[in-house]
Design a protein around this motif. Sequence first.
Motif, PDB file in Angstrom:
ATOM      1  N   THR A  90      11.549 -16.669   7.204  1.00 38.62           N
ATOM      2  CA  THR A  90      12.387 -16.043   6.182  1.00 38.62           C
ATOM      3  C   THR A  90      13.764 -16.707   6.127  1.00 38.62           C
ATOM      4  OG1 THR A  90      13.052 -14.337   7.783  1.00 38.62           O
ATOM      5  CG2 THR A  90      11.226 -13.816   6.293  1.00 38.62           C
TER       6      THR A  90
ATOM      7  N   ASN B 249      11.724 -10.175   0.280  1.00 38.41           N
ATOM      8  CA  ASN B 249      13.055  -9.688   0.631  1.00 38.41           C
ATOM      9  C   ASN B 249      14.008 -10.838   0.960  1.00 38.41           C
ATOM     10  OD1 ASN B 249      12.291  -7.027   0.280  1.00 38.41           O
ATOM     11  ND2 ASN B 249      11.764  -6.711   2.437  1.00 38.41           N
TER      12      ASN B 249
ATOM     13  N   SER C 120       5.043  -5.592  -6.351  1.00 32.69           N
ATOM     14  CA  SER C 120       6.419  -6.009  -6.606  1.00 32.69           C
ATOM     15  C   SER C 120       6.809  -5.784  -8.061  1.00 32.69           C
ATOM     16  CB  SER C 120       6.602  -7.483  -6.246  1.00 32.69           C
ATOM     17  OG  SER C 120       7.880  -7.941  -6.649  1.00 32.69           O
TER      18      SER C 120
END
Length: 396
Positions: free
Chosen positions: A178, A208, A238
């Motif tokens: 991430t 995110n 989403s």
Amino acid sequence: MKQILIVERLFDGEDFHQNMAVTIEAGCIIAVQSAEAIDIDIDPNTISKLAGTLTPGFVDVQVNGGGGALFNAQPNVECIETIGRAHARFGTTGFLPTLITDDVEVMAKAADAVALAIKQNKAGVLGVHFEGPHLSIPKKGVHSQQYIRNISDAELAIFSRQDLGIKVVTLAPENVSTQVIKSLVKAGVRVCLGHSNADYDTVVAALNAGATGFTHLFNAMSALGSREPGMVGAALESQDAWCGLIVDGHHVHSAAARIAINAKPRGKMMLVTDAMPPVGMSEDASFELFGIKVVRQGDRLNATTGELAGCVLDMVGAVNNSVSMLGLSHGEALRMASLYPAQFLGFECGPGSTSNLGSSNSLGFIKPGYRADLVLLNQKNQVSRTYIGGKIVFAQ
């Protein structure tokens, strides 16, 4: 010099209108009005009367090849031009040349080619899509396993270039952290998730971190199950992420496509072609992909190893399939080919706005302040004329 297109029917991105006039100057739409309101003293040499329906130009975010050319095989400007000409025949006025998983040297050559194409203002080139190489081997599809690898400084340097227009990178979030996704987003990359076996939680974490899209929904990604939602489940849940959808009757069952469209907020599903070299070529066209022969059988491409290997789909075909196979209205199918991908790429910014390519480059509507990227459809909803920046690039 001004030019005026008087059309029988116009789809402005929202509604259909009859007997309309579109005034173009310097590649930009400056007026849209009833043809009856045109000044009778205007120079008749500036007027073109067109039969059919004028629509916003199509935007394709995943174009591997066309006209016999494959970007991986020829990562140069000439190849990009060949692909653009082939797809302009089918209404594509903006596209991302797409490089699938390959060696870093090929990636660098592809980036140089796209940068030069943009600098030279080659018709239709909006940026570049790197589909890989940071993918999942179990979901690699036709991508070559020998080139699938972890991300390194060499790839990050390519992805961080600021001369590539719009940059899209497809990656598998189980193989890219991430933190790296955040760095890519900060560098101006639109991160798409795909060719991935990631579980639901890993996909949500990537979203995110800034991922905003999914590459060819359903294909080469972990499936939706009752206890394991997978990537498909996260994509459908989403509210913000866009999904590319291949509507060729082979990659996705029509029922699955309808379910996905109904699940997503309106505007978040866009048509893509995943096109390969045979687009615009003869029925018997075949080609090689990393030493594996890919054979065309009608409107289907298969590697001799069995996998689906991209498409011979074009954008007007995707639009018409969305109407005939999925039961969508023609207007919504057109928006999925023009407005929604333009919004995904950041080109639908309102009249008079600016984008990565300069002023008056908003796409997706036929309205004042938008670029004159236009498609004229005949009565059979096939392309009879394509304009990019007000210039005819295809006429039947």
